[in-house]
Write a protein that holds these residues in place. Structure first.
Motif, PDB file in Angstrom:
ATOM      1  N   VAL A   1       0.343  -1.722 -13.230  1.00 20.68           N
ATOM      2  CA  VAL A   1       0.308  -1.302 -11.825  1.00 20.68           C
ATOM      3  C   VAL A   1      -1.123  -0.938 -11.429  1.00 20.68           C
ATOM      4  CG1 VAL A   1       1.079   0.441 -10.166  1.00 20.68           C
ATOM      5  CG2 VAL A   1       2.734  -0.610 -11.714  1.00 20.68           C
ATOM      6  N   ALA A   2      -1.850  -0.260 -12.324  1.00 19.48           N
ATOM      7  CA  ALA A   2      -3.249   0.084 -12.035  1.00 19.48           C
ATOM      8  C   ALA A   2      -4.099  -1.181 -11.909  1.00 19.48           C
ATOM      9  CB  ALA A   2      -3.799   1.002 -13.126  1.00 19.48           C
ATOM     10  N   ALA A   3      -3.883  -2.137 -12.804  1.00 17.11           N
ATOM     11  CA  ALA A   3      -4.620  -3.406 -12.723  1.00 17.11           C
ATOM     12  C   ALA A   3      -4.254  -4.154 -11.440  1.00 17.11           C
ATOM     13  CB  ALA A   3      -4.325  -4.268 -13.950  1.00 17.11           C
ATOM     14  N   PHE A   4      -2.996  -4.072 -11.052  1.00 18.15           N
ATOM     15  CA  PHE A   4      -2.569  -4.691  -9.800  1.00 18.15           C
ATOM     16  C   PHE A   4      -3.296  -4.051  -8.618  1.00 18.15           C
ATOM     17  CE2 PHE A   4       0.102  -4.619  -6.005  1.00 18.15           C
ATOM     18  CZ  PHE A   4       0.241  -5.980  -5.777  1.00 18.15           C
ATOM     19  N   GLY A   5      -3.475  -2.717  -8.644  1.00 16.81           N
ATOM     20  CA  GLY A   5      -4.212  -2.037  -7.577  1.00 16.81           C
ATOM     21  C   GLY A   5      -5.628  -2.562  -7.451  1.00 16.81           C
ATOM     22  N   VAL A   6      -6.283  -2.792  -8.585  1.00 17.75           N
ATOM     23  CA  VAL A   6      -7.641  -3.361  -8.578  1.00 17.75           C
ATOM     24  C   VAL A   6      -7.601  -4.758  -7.982  1.00 17.75           C
ATOM     25  CG1 VAL A   6      -9.559  -4.150 -10.027  1.00 17.75           C
ATOM     26  CG2 VAL A   6      -8.422  -1.967 -10.538  1.00 17.75           C
ATOM     27  N   TRP A   7      -6.692  -5.597  -8.489  1.00 16.36           N
ATOM     28  CA  TRP A   7      -6.603  -6.972  -8.007  1.00 16.36           C
ATOM     29  C   TRP A   7      -6.261  -7.025  -6.520  1.00 16.36           C
ATOM     30  CZ3 TRP A   7      -2.480  -9.443  -5.726  1.00 16.36           C
ATOM     31  CH2 TRP A   7      -2.696 -10.795  -5.431  1.00 16.36           C
ATOM     32  N   PHE A   8      -5.260  -6.239  -6.114  1.00 22.08           N
ATOM     33  CA  PHE A   8      -4.808  -6.286  -4.724  1.00 22.08           C
ATOM     34  C   PHE A   8      -5.896  -5.826  -3.764  1.00 22.08           C
ATOM     35  CE2 PHE A   8      -2.481  -4.772  -0.963  1.00 22.08           C
ATOM     36  CZ  PHE A   8      -1.799  -5.940  -0.646  1.00 22.08           C
TER      37      PHE A   8
ATOM     38  N   VAL B   1       0.829  -1.204   0.000  1.00 26.73           N
ATOM     39  CA  VAL B   1       0.000   0.000   0.000  1.00 26.73           C
ATOM     40  C   VAL B   1       0.867   1.259   0.000  1.00 26.73           C
ATOM     41  CG1 VAL B   1      -1.703   1.306   1.322  1.00 26.73           C
ATOM     42  CG2 VAL B   1      -1.986  -1.142   1.019  1.00 26.73           C
ATOM     43  N   ILE B   2       1.951   1.249   0.743  1.00 27.20           N
ATOM     44  CA  ILE B   2       2.850   2.408   0.744  1.00 27.20           C
ATOM     45  C   ILE B   2       3.480   2.588  -0.636  1.00 27.20           C
ATOM     46  CG2 ILE B   2       5.044   3.267   1.664  1.00 27.20           C
ATOM     47  CD1 ILE B   2       4.098   2.102   4.406  1.00 27.20           C
ATOM     48  N   LEU B   3       3.889   1.490  -1.264  1.00 29.84           N
ATOM     49  CA  LEU B   3       4.458   1.583  -2.614  1.00 29.84           C
ATOM     50  C   LEU B   3       3.427   2.085  -3.622  1.00 29.84           C
ATOM     51  CD1 LEU B   3       6.681  -1.629  -2.739  1.00 29.84           C
ATOM     52  CD2 LEU B   3       7.446   0.756  -2.579  1.00 29.84           C
ATOM     53  N   LEU B   4       2.191   1.606  -3.523  1.00 26.36           N
ATOM     54  CA  LEU B   4       1.133   2.109  -4.410  1.00 26.36           C
ATOM     55  C   LEU B   4       0.876   3.601  -4.174  1.00 26.36           C
ATOM     56  CD1 LEU B   4      -1.481  -0.808  -4.412  1.00 26.36           C
ATOM     57  CD2 LEU B   4      -0.209   0.058  -6.390  1.00 26.36           C
ATOM     58  N   THR B   5       0.924   4.015  -2.930  1.00 25.12           N
ATOM     59  CA  THR B   5       0.715   5.435  -2.618  1.00 25.12           C
ATOM     60  C   THR B   5       1.835   6.283  -3.204  1.00 25.12           C
ATOM     61  OG1 THR B   5      -0.440   4.807  -0.588  1.00 25.12           O
ATOM     62  CG2 THR B   5       0.314   7.097  -0.759  1.00 25.12           C
ATOM     63  N   LEU B   6       3.070   5.855  -3.032  1.00 28.43           N
ATOM     64  CA  LEU B   6       4.208   6.600  -3.591  1.00 28.43           C
ATOM     65  C   LEU B   6       4.154   6.622  -5.117  1.00 28.43           C
ATOM     66  CD1 LEU B   6       7.062   5.352  -1.227  1.00 28.43           C
ATOM     67  CD2 LEU B   6       5.994   7.627  -1.271  1.00 28.43           C
ATOM     68  N   TRP B   7       3.837   5.485  -5.733  1.00 29.06           N
ATOM     69  CA  TRP B   7       3.725   5.401  -7.189  1.00 29.06           C
ATOM     70  C   TRP B   7       2.690   6.401  -7.703  1.00 29.06           C
ATOM     71  CZ3 TRP B   7       5.784   3.159 -11.493  1.00 29.06           C
ATOM     72  CH2 TRP B   7       4.981   3.065 -12.624  1.00 29.06           C
TER      73      TRP B   7
ATOM     74  N   LEU C   1      -6.012   8.602  -4.714  1.00 24.78           N
ATOM     75  CA  LEU C   1      -7.103   8.467  -3.742  1.00 24.78           C
ATOM     76  C   LEU C   1      -7.394   7.003  -3.430  1.00 24.78           C
ATOM     77  CD1 LEU C   1      -9.540  11.267  -4.962  1.00 24.78           C
ATOM     78  CD2 LEU C   1      -8.074  11.288  -2.925  1.00 24.78           C
ATOM     79  N   GLY C   2      -7.277   6.136  -4.445  1.00 28.18           N
ATOM     80  CA  GLY C   2      -7.459   4.712  -4.221  1.00 28.18           C
ATOM     81  C   GLY C   2      -6.404   4.156  -3.282  1.00 28.18           C
ATOM     82  N   ALA C   3      -5.165   4.573  -3.471  1.00 26.76           N
ATOM     83  CA  ALA C   3      -4.085   4.111  -2.595  1.00 26.76           C
ATOM     84  C   ALA C   3      -4.283   4.619  -1.169  1.00 26.76           C
ATOM     85  CB  ALA C   3      -2.740   4.566  -3.143  1.00 26.76           C
TER      86      ALA C   3
END
Length: 145
Positions: A127-134, A16-22, A72-74
């Motif tokens: 990475v966006a698809a990974f956010g959905v999956w994760f 989640v921190i990596l997604l937020t930074l990305w 916002l999703g992250a």
């Protein structure tokens, strides 16, 4: 039956921190794109300037939706909110619309080549698809509700 929220793992927090930074970096690149134009990614060629100038006004706002919804999703995922899923979906749809237009309506691949233009947008979409999956995975684990 009451829904019990589970304590997330350390891996969840790191992801989640990596997604937020990305996604924060994505917002920064949107800002550079908006303020610097074609020069945002370094010295621009005449072709880059013409390509940038030819982009429709809506393109910049779809870009803003893509990175803004991703950030916002992250943040929602960081807060363990189920709204993260829809925000990541909005981000992914905006990414597909943005790059779909960029690659189908311009000659950038013909001019610069697929090897120079496709890899990073593919990474962005993955990475966006990974956010959905994760987010779905975290919800099934009870880390997000």
């Amino acid at each position: 039956m009451a829904y019990l929220r589970q304590r997330p793992t350390g891996t969840f927090r790191v992801v989640v921190i990596l997604l937020t930074l990305w996604n924060a970096f994505g917002c920064y690149t949107w800002y550079l794109h908006k303020t610097l134009g074609a020069e945002a990614m370094g010295p621009a060629t005449d072709y880059d300037r013409q390509l940038f100038a030819a982009l429709p006004d809506w393109y910049v706002w779809v870009y803003a939706i893509a990175v803004g919804a991703g950030l916002l999703g992250a943040i929602a995922l960081l807060a363990r909110s189920a709204s993260a899923l829809w925000l990541f979906i909005v981000s992914l749809v905006a990414i597909v619309a943005m790059f779909g237009y960029f690659f189908l309506a311009t000659d950038v691949i013909a001019v610069k080549g697929a090897g120079a233009t496709l890899p990073f947008p593919i990474v962005i979409a993955l990475v966006a698809a990974f956010g959905v999956w994760f987010t779905g995975y975290a919800t099934r684990r009870g880390w997000v509700s």
